[in-house]
Design an enzyme around this catalytic site. Sequence first.
Site, PDB file in Angstrom:
ATOM      1  N   ASP A  75      74.603   1.700 -38.181  1.00 55.86           N
ATOM      2  CA  ASP A  75      74.243   0.470 -37.476  1.00 55.86           C
ATOM      3  C   ASP A  75      75.392  -0.530 -37.625  1.00 55.86           C
ATOM      4  OD1 ASP A  75      74.074  -0.516 -40.101  1.00 55.86           O
ATOM      5  OD2 ASP A  75      71.933  -0.123 -40.200  1.00 55.86           O
TER       6      ASP A  75
ATOM      7  N   ASP B 220      76.382  -4.617 -38.464  1.00 56.67           N
ATOM      8  CA  ASP B 220      75.918  -5.905 -38.987  1.00 56.67           C
ATOM      9  C   ASP B 220      76.890  -6.978 -38.527  1.00 56.67           C
ATOM     10  OD1 ASP B 220      73.851  -4.772 -40.901  1.00 56.67           O
ATOM     11  OD2 ASP B 220      75.657  -3.773 -41.623  1.00 56.67           O
TER      12      ASP B 220
ATOM     13  N   ASP C  11      79.798  -6.597 -51.811  1.00 54.23           N
ATOM     14  CA  ASP C  11      79.847  -5.682 -52.959  1.00 54.23           C
ATOM     15  C   ASP C  11      81.192  -4.970 -53.115  1.00 54.23           C
ATOM     16  OD1 ASP C  11      79.251  -4.220 -50.680  1.00 54.23           O
ATOM     17  OD2 ASP C  11      77.506  -3.187 -51.494  1.00 54.23           O
TER      18      ASP C  11
HETATM   19  P1  ATP Z   1      75.189   1.486 -44.379  1.00 56.85           P
HETATM   20  O1  ATP Z   1      74.549   0.557 -43.378  1.00 56.85           O
HETATM   21  O2  ATP Z   1      76.085   2.508 -43.808  1.00 56.85           O
HETATM   22  O3  ATP Z   1      74.234   2.033 -45.370  1.00 56.85           O
HETATM   23  P2  ATP Z   1      76.460  -0.964 -45.203  1.00 56.85           P
HETATM   24  O4  ATP Z   1      77.686  -1.198 -46.042  1.00 56.85           O
HETATM   25  O5  ATP Z   1      76.502  -1.464 -43.806  1.00 56.85           O
HETATM   26  O6  ATP Z   1      76.165   0.595 -45.277  1.00 56.85           O
HETATM   27  P3  ATP Z   1      74.139  -2.609 -45.494  1.00 56.85           P
HETATM   28  O7  ATP Z   1      73.036  -2.455 -46.475  1.00 56.85           O
HETATM   29  O8  ATP Z   1      73.856  -2.430 -44.057  1.00 56.85           O
HETATM   30  O9  ATP Z   1      75.251  -1.587 -45.983  1.00 56.85           O
HETATM   31  O10 ATP Z   1      74.783  -4.028 -45.760  1.00 56.85           O
HETATM   32  C1  ATP Z   1      75.744  -4.611 -44.902  1.00 56.85           C
HETATM   33  C2  ATP Z   1      76.807  -5.312 -45.720  1.00 56.85           C
HETATM   34  O11 ATP Z   1      76.221  -6.348 -46.499  1.00 56.85           O
HETATM   35  C3  ATP Z   1      77.528  -4.427 -46.732  1.00 56.85           C
HETATM   36  O12 ATP Z   1      78.570  -3.710 -46.151  1.00 56.85           O
HETATM   37  C4  ATP Z   1      78.007  -5.423 -47.747  1.00 56.85           C
HETATM   38  O13 ATP Z   1      79.148  -6.103 -47.320  1.00 56.85           O
HETATM   39  C5  ATP Z   1      76.865  -6.426 -47.769  1.00 56.85           C
HETATM   40  N1  ATP Z   1      75.879  -6.055 -48.804  1.00 56.85           N
HETATM   41  C6  ATP Z   1      74.764  -5.307 -48.660  1.00 56.85           C
HETATM   42  N2  ATP Z   1      74.104  -5.176 -49.805  1.00 56.85           N
HETATM   43  C7  ATP Z   1      74.799  -5.862 -50.729  1.00 56.85           C
HETATM   44  C8  ATP Z   1      74.628  -6.124 -52.107  1.00 56.85           C
HETATM   45  N3  ATP Z   1      73.586  -5.635 -52.772  1.00 56.85           N
HETATM   46  N4  ATP Z   1      75.553  -6.901 -52.731  1.00 56.85           N
HETATM   47  C9  ATP Z   1      76.612  -7.417 -52.053  1.00 56.85           C
HETATM   48  N5  ATP Z   1      76.820  -7.186 -50.753  1.00 56.85           N
HETATM   49  C10 ATP Z   1      75.950  -6.442 -50.086  1.00 56.85           C
HETATM   50 MG    MG Z   2      74.850  -1.469 -42.387  1.00 60.36          MG
END
Ligand code: ATP
Ligand code: MG
Length: 482
Positions: free
Chosen positions: A52, A54, A128
């Site tokens: 997805d 963001d 993160d």
């Molecule tokens: P995926 O969607 O492929 O699982 P993602 O990195 O996009 O991985 P998401 O949970 O969609 O993960 O979160 C989007 C973004 O928000 C992350 O890439 C990160 O920058 C930030 N983020 C999410 N969770 C955390 C956290 N627990 N602590 C700090 N930053 C976070």
């Molecule tokens: Mg994501």
Amino acid sequence: MQTLRASKCGLSTAQLPASILDVIDALTKAGYEAYIVGGGVRDLMLGLNPKDYDAVTNATPSQIKEVFGRRCRIIGRRFELAHVYSGRELIEVATFRAPPKKAVTSAAGMILRDNNWGSIEQDFSRRDFSINALYYQPRKDVVLDFCHAVEDIQSRTLRLLGDPQLRFEEDPVRMLRALRFSAKLKFSIDPKILEIFTPERTQLLRDVSPHRLYDESQKLFTMGHLYQVLPMLIDFGIWRQLFAEIRPEITPFIERAAKNTDQRIQIGKTINPAFFYAVLLWKPFLERCDFYLQKGVVPTEARAQAGLDVLKRQATRTVIPRFAETFIREVWEMQTRLLNPKPQQIEALSNHARFRAGFDFLLLREKSGDNTTQSMGSWWDAYQLMSSDEKERAIGQYNRQRAKTRRKAAQEEPAETKVAIEIEPLVQEQEPRSRRSRKAKTTETTSRTSTQDTSELSHDHPILKRKRVKRDLSQVVFGPTQ
Ligand code: ATP
Ligand code: MG
């Protein structure tokens, strides 16, 4: 901070779905800054297909709402976000955040509220991992890199921003995220993280809500690399935190189910994430069944109560939603049905709503060397491919075989220990959780015969008092359970 040309990083608007461009364009038109951030940018750079996208902006949630009107919903308390619908897609739009103020962290340093709006630099520093902190503005063809994240992507290194110990304390879920990204992307984990990522530190997860941990466990199960992440969960001590009652070992059944889950995801098949919970909890469920059977509880009751017990204990770590709990118990109950079906119910059983999941589960058990399935997995496998004539013959043959086995069993066993097959429902629906917990509280104070007690069942335990009702089975229609 480095401003990089997006096209030089392998990014182009042609790869992006219309929905994310629509969100970025609408915010930009309204005068706000807007970027794609997180997994979308990271995965595109790695040549993967993002799950997805963001978005992040300097508009506050209420300003985002103003831009998108009814297409926008504001969600979350600890972490306020806007959900924007674009066509059939949902895009998460976050506001730049500043580091949280001291007052909103717990005694252990965990962030409890995180709605302090800030600048893009501040927003970057509270993300993160470096690889998740690239900001991509597709219309300007730029990527903002504040921390040499592109180099980490090239060297396939997972690096936390800031001091790893502090970042894990702020949000222990980052430990799970580290293992998830490392397994999914095949990235090595920065030695600075490994140094402090000890089994003791995973105890920080005890402070995270079991609801959030359930969501995270689902992400682990459905990322397509479950087989790779399972041994990591054990090695890093996360398993004990997530599945306290399940022995930390990857049995042949668990291994096969994990590989099967990953394969299904790879070929685009749907998976029910609760299925893997049914696999993980199968052994504890059987052990609990044995416990009740040894106390003289009739098999149907023993299975029902064992299912409730095992799920109740798991809920102290990850709260499995009601519908998923029902699914799990139905899959387990199907195992009994599929193992010893009444001949006249075989066809109806193969059309039952839970047949597919129950059958997949049975076949996985069988193929991983569980011979208690008595080859019924293969029998059902073949049955589904038969013409109606062949089915009739197969049922006839099964019936004869079954009668023979029963005669033999009757000669060997005293009559009262014989187990009759109970007919529907697969699972008795539980009362709503709130009522259950209220009831549990009152019974706990009056007696100490709770299901947590593994050693003894008092002689007046309600389960021992239940009588089996003799039913006229010819009148029973085998139907869906929900
Ligand atoms: P995926 O969607 O492929 O699982 P993602 O990195 O996009 O991985 P998401 O949970 O969609 O993960 O979160 C989007 C973004 O928000 C992350 O890439 C990160 O920058 C930030 N983020 C999410 N969770 C955390 C956290 N627990 N602590 C700090 N930053 C976070
Ligand atoms: Mg994501």
